[in-house]
Write an enzyme that holds these catalytic residues in place. Structure first.
Site, short mmCIF file in Angstrom:
data_model
loop_
_atom_site.label_atom_id
_atom_site.label_comp_id
_atom_site.label_asym_id
_atom_site.label_seq_id
_atom_site.Cartn_x
_atom_site.Cartn_y
_atom_site.Cartn_z
CD GLU A 1 -3.21 0.62 0.47
OE1 GLU A 1 -2.69 1.61 -0.07
OE2 GLU A 1 -4.45 0.46 0.56
CG ASN B 1 -8.71 3.40 0.81
OD1 ASN B 1 -7.52 3.22 1.04
ND2 ASN B 1 -9.59 2.41 0.88
CG ASP C 1 -7.44 0.92 -1.98
OD1 ASP C 1 -6.92 1.74 -1.19
OD2 ASP C 1 -7.49 -0.30 -1.73
#
Length: 281
Positions: A15, A144, A191
């Site tokens: 991420e 997000n 996301d």
């Protein structure tokens, strides 16, 4: 446009990629492992942060690094230096911090979510340079992607289950006038996201096998296909900020998923990114 797999599946839940020349290029996180990953010429190296989860990192204007864990803010005074817990950000043990960015004033914005993603259990927090904490948005579900326009007058934001990217006006440092920028088509959830120098917005699709690019007016201009379903985030990097780095996740897929999920990918889509804003605290 076929992305290149740079690493193979070296992470479980990759991420938050960030390019910063001051720390030698690209860094990102392996969230569930609590590790900060650095892409180097000879592979990926790891530095552990003492936390149950690592949400995202940003450079500090003094040359160090800020890392946001499950409920704690950690600071390192030097690149590759040790982290220390510096501020407690959340009290709810059923929630954790997830993703964020720095605003144009160098303040940190960090969003949260409940572990089981119940509706409205998260928030978007602002951490000022003196580490005081202010709630910017209450009642968020899965906070997000967050990024600012090139002129710093707009902020783009994804609360993933809403199936859209929203935009705010930035008025004297505050987020105002929330409204829809784009609705994400069926087949993936928004996301992490990033904004290019031309004002285009690029968003990773969790469950969607892709990154989508939208121009500043909200028209779809690009779809970059990935060979894995859970695409988590993207950022522009390299010396010309012309390479889009894309993280992916194997979180929850099981050992027999048969993909290269957890790999880091790159592609050159023709857009150029913006320099990362450092945390001024």
């Amino acid at each position: 446009m076929i992305p290149e797999n740079l690493t193979g599946p070296v992470a479980v839940h990759a991420e938050g990629p960030v390019w910063h020349p001051g720390w030698g290029g690209l860094r990102y996180v392996d969230g569930d492992a609590g590790d900060l990953l650095t892409l180097r010429a000879d592979g990926v190296t790891r530095q552990h942060v003492d936390d149950e989860y690592l949400g995202f990192v940003r450079p500090r204007s003094n040359g160090g690094i800020v890392a946001v864990g499950a409920r704690t803010l950690h600071l390192a005074d030097e690149v590759d230096g040790p982290f220390r817990a510096a501020a407690h950000l959340l009290d709810d043990p059923a929630a954790r911090l997830n993703e964020g960015a720095c605003d144009p004033r160098g303040r940190l914005l960090a969003g949260s979510m409940g572990y089981d993603a119940p509706a409205d259990a998260g928030t978007l927090l602002r951490i000022d340079t003196d580490l005081t904490v202010t709630t910017v948005l209450p009642r968020v579900t899965v906070s997000n992607g967050l990024a600012f326009s090139p002129d710093a007058r707009r902020a783009y934001y994804a609360d993933t289950p809403t199936q859209r990217i929203d935009v705010f006006d930035v008025v004297e440092g505050e987020l105002r006038g929330r409204r829809q920028f784009v609705a994400i088509p069926d087949g993936g959830l928004p996301d992490g996201l990033t904004v290019a120098a031309d004002g285009s917005v690029w968003v990773a699709l969790w469950g969607g096998y892709a990154v989508l690019g939208f121009d500043a007016a909200g028209a779809l201009i690009e779809r970059i296909e990935l060979p894995v379903p859970q695409v988590t985030a993207c950022t522009f990097g390299d010396d010309d900020l012309g390479t889009l780095y894309i993280t992916t996740s194997a979180q929850g897929l099981g050992t027999d998923h048969g993909t290269v999920a957890g790999s880091l990918f790159s592609v050159r889509p023709g857009a150029t990114g913006l320099p990362v804003t450092a945390f001024a605290g």
